[in-house]
Design an enzyme around this catalytic site. Structure first.
Site, PDB file in Angstrom:
ATOM      1  N   ASP A 260       0.975  -1.284   0.107  1.00 48.57           N
ATOM      2  CA  ASP A 260      -0.146  -0.060   0.061  1.00 48.57           C
ATOM      3  C   ASP A 260       0.988   1.280  -0.008  1.00 48.57           C
ATOM      4  O   ASP A 260       1.676   1.346   0.983  1.00 48.57           O
ATOM      5  CB  ASP A 260      -1.093  -0.135   1.298  1.00 48.57           C
ATOM      6  CG  ASP A 260      -2.029  -0.955   1.233  1.00 48.57           C
ATOM      7  OD1 ASP A 260      -2.138  -1.622   0.157  1.00 48.57           O
ATOM      8  OD2 ASP A 260      -2.667  -1.124   2.106  1.00 48.57           O
TER       9      ASP A 260
ATOM     10  N   ASP B 165     -13.576  -4.527  -2.923  1.00 43.69           N
ATOM     11  CA  ASP B 165     -13.637  -4.447  -1.303  1.00 43.69           C
ATOM     12  C   ASP B 165     -15.017  -4.684  -0.711  1.00 43.69           C
ATOM     13  O   ASP B 165     -15.973  -3.827  -1.135  1.00 43.69           O
ATOM     14  CB  ASP B 165     -13.167  -2.980  -1.061  1.00 43.69           C
ATOM     15  CG  ASP B 165     -11.781  -2.666  -1.504  1.00 43.69           C
ATOM     16  OD1 ASP B 165     -11.017  -3.477  -1.723  1.00 43.69           O
ATOM     17  OD2 ASP B 165     -11.620  -1.453  -1.705  1.00 43.69           O
TER      18      ASP B 165
END
Length: 253
Positions: free
Chosen positions: A11, A130
């Site tokens: 990330d 997600d």
């Protein structure tokens, strides 16, 4: 039989690697290019970069990270975060990405997946989903870093985008992300059973057994993890050996 892939996820925020717990409480886990080089050397099968602060202003930073990584790494690189258009896909592929991942943009307009797949081929188009559990056996898609509910059923959406040409699904359980409690196996299995493309399981890895379960119980073709690798709990080699010992076909180092 195809080998199962282990994919460390980096990330990236403002050009640095971070790892969140449930998408908040970011920790600095270093320079993305250095981390990518280390993972390539350690035997990772692929890498995933997610630009979690992607805005117009910092796109140049991410392109630089991708270009420098591609110069030093020879394993496939998937890049996502802030990808909105076919031109974004083209720019990232030219910078050195092997695959590009749509998230919120695919929810807003699934046809962008078809447009990108038509131009560049399904093999380099990933859709990141997600999802959060809303009731037993039901999962809803959230966008904008997990902040925005959509009311869209995750399984139905996975079928929609693969029909549009997505070549892979990157599935993150937002209930599990960063918890180290293991993948959401019912969600992973439901998506894997519903589509005919590889599913990458993501969100919640805390042990090597969790990686095994993602494949044997969740039906995933690849497993993604961040913190267990970033902070040195386990090496890629240990993970691969553990999965191989469990009977999963792996590319051993």
């Amino acid at each position: 039989m195809l080998k199962t892939r282990i994919i460390p996820c980096l990330d990236v925020a403002d050009g640095r690697v971070v790892k969140g717990v449930n998408f908040v409480d970011l920790r600095d886990a270093g320079d993305p290019v250095d981390a990518a080089i280390a993972y390539d050397a350690a035997g990772a099968d692929e890498l995933c970069f997610l630009d979690i602060t992607a805005t117009h202003e910092n796109r140049a930073t991410m392109f630089d990270v991708v270009t420098r990584t591609a110069e030093h790494c020879y394993i496939p690189l998937t890049v996502g975060g802030g990808v909105r258009s076919v031109s974004d896909v083209r720019a990232l592929l030219l910078a050195g990405a092997d695959k590009v991942s749509f998230n919120s943009a695919a929810v807003a307009n699934p046809d962008v997946v078809a447009q990108a797949a038509d131009q560049f081929g399904s093999q380099c188009i990933v859709v990141a989903i997600d999802a959060k559990t809303t009731s037993p056996g039901k999962w809803e898609i959230f966008t904008h870093g997990g902040r925005k509910p959509t009311g869209i059923d995750a399984v139905a959406f996975a079928q929609t985008v693969t029909a549009k040409g997505a070549g892979e699904i990157l599935l993150t359980s937002m209930d599990r992300d960063g918890t180290r409690a293991g993948f959401n196996l019912p969600l992973t299995r439901a998506i894997s059973d519903a589509v005919n493309v590889p599913v990458i399981a993501s969100g919640g890895v805390g042990t090597l057994d969790h990686l095994v379960e993602g494949v044997t119980k969740g039906g995933a073709s690849a497993v993604l993890a961040a913190s267990i690798f970033h902070f040195g709990d386990y090496t890629i080699a240990q993970a691969k050996q553990h999965m191989s010992d469990a009977g999963i076909p792996m590319r051993l180092i």
